[in-house]
Design a protein around this motif. Structure first.
Motif: not given
Length: 291
Positions: A179-184
């Protein structure tokens, strides 16, 4: 003056720096990450030592769960295939004749920020690295919180934020880093039906209500992550780094708004001082300091 080699191993590139005890980066080189990784890394390190024989020790920061005492990679995802189980310290010391220390890359970045950067002067620090995933490094009373029986200390990215939520690379659902990343961010953008790149999201949010909603969801979850860790660690400062932090000026006010009602106690939150250099500086500190 002592000089050491700091090595930062990522999924796409390996960065190496010759660094002195004041933190000055005298040489900074980058090569692509190729496989099999250990054999390739050894070649690159030996090449650097041949050109800079004054290097007297080597610090290595790497993705994955690390046993820092043994210098062994306990677990690494498919970002670095074949890396799990590598006895990196033992093999590299034998190949180079130098002292070698190995640590998780987010922990290395935390050392750099605490020694030279945004967290200098603080004794209890949380560093969050918002990149492809979410890395965490904790400085506790001036010392790095590291290791553990499975090398998983301070792996805050794999705490659960939303039970039964998005599937994580670790095999569980709802981890912080989903949720708190580039993936998210990429997943949030897709779920919102938007056709924009993550790096353009925060600019787009100023005029696009759908993009703004995605940013609000991201900053609210980041505020939840920070406040949850505060309840456990009661740190003095949080330093936010990684690629996503480069656009912090566009979402910082939103984060502060969501954090205000959640914090148990006052807390300083800062953007990391070091971006690209954090990994090699922190790796160098593994052998410059008694980290």
């Amino acid at each position: 003056m002592r000089k050491v080699l700091g090595v930062d191993i990522g999924g796409t590139k390996i960065r190496m720096g010759v660094i002195d005890e004041t933190g000055n980066v005298e040489v900074d080189e980058q090569v692509p990450t190729l496989f099999p990784l250990y054999e390739y890394l050894e070649q690159q390190v030996l090449s650097m030592l041949a050109r800079h024989p004054e290097i007297d020790a080597i610090g290595i920061g790497t993705h994955g769960f690390v046993d820092p005492k043994e210098g062994r990679i306990i677990y690494s995802a498919e970002t670095l295939p074949g890396w799990t189980g590598t006895n990196l310290k033992e093999q590299m010391e034998k190949a180079t004749g130098r002292r070698v220390e190995v640590e998780n890359d987010a922990n290395s970045a935390a050392l750099a920020e605490a020694k030279f950067g945004a967290a200098k002067g603080y004794s209890r620090v949380l560093c969050l690295t918002l990149g492809t995933g979410l890395g965490g490094g904790v400085i506790w009373d001036g010392k790095l919180l590291s290791g553990g029986p499975h090398g998983g200390a301070a792996e805050v990215g794999h705490m659960i934020l939303h039970p039964h939520g998005a599937l994580c690379a670790c095999g569980r659902h709802g981890c912080f880093e989903q949720y708190v990343s580039g993936t998210g961010l990429r997943r949030r953008i897709k779920e919102a039906g938007l056709d924009i790149a993550p790096q353009d999201l925060f600019v787009e949010a100023a005029a696009n209500p759908q993009a703004e909603a995605v940013v609000e969801g991201f900053t609210e979850d980041l505020a939840l992550v920070i406040s949850s860790i505060q309840a456990m660690l009661d740190m003095e400062v949080v330093v936010i780094g990684g690629g996503v932090s480069e656009s912090a000026g566009l979402w910082w006010d939103s984060l502060m708004k969501h954090m205000e009602p959640l914090l148990l106690n006052p807390l300083e939150v800062k953007v990391a001082q070091f971006e690209n250099e954090a990994g090699i500086l922190g790796a160098a500190l593994l052998v410059l300091d008694q980290a």
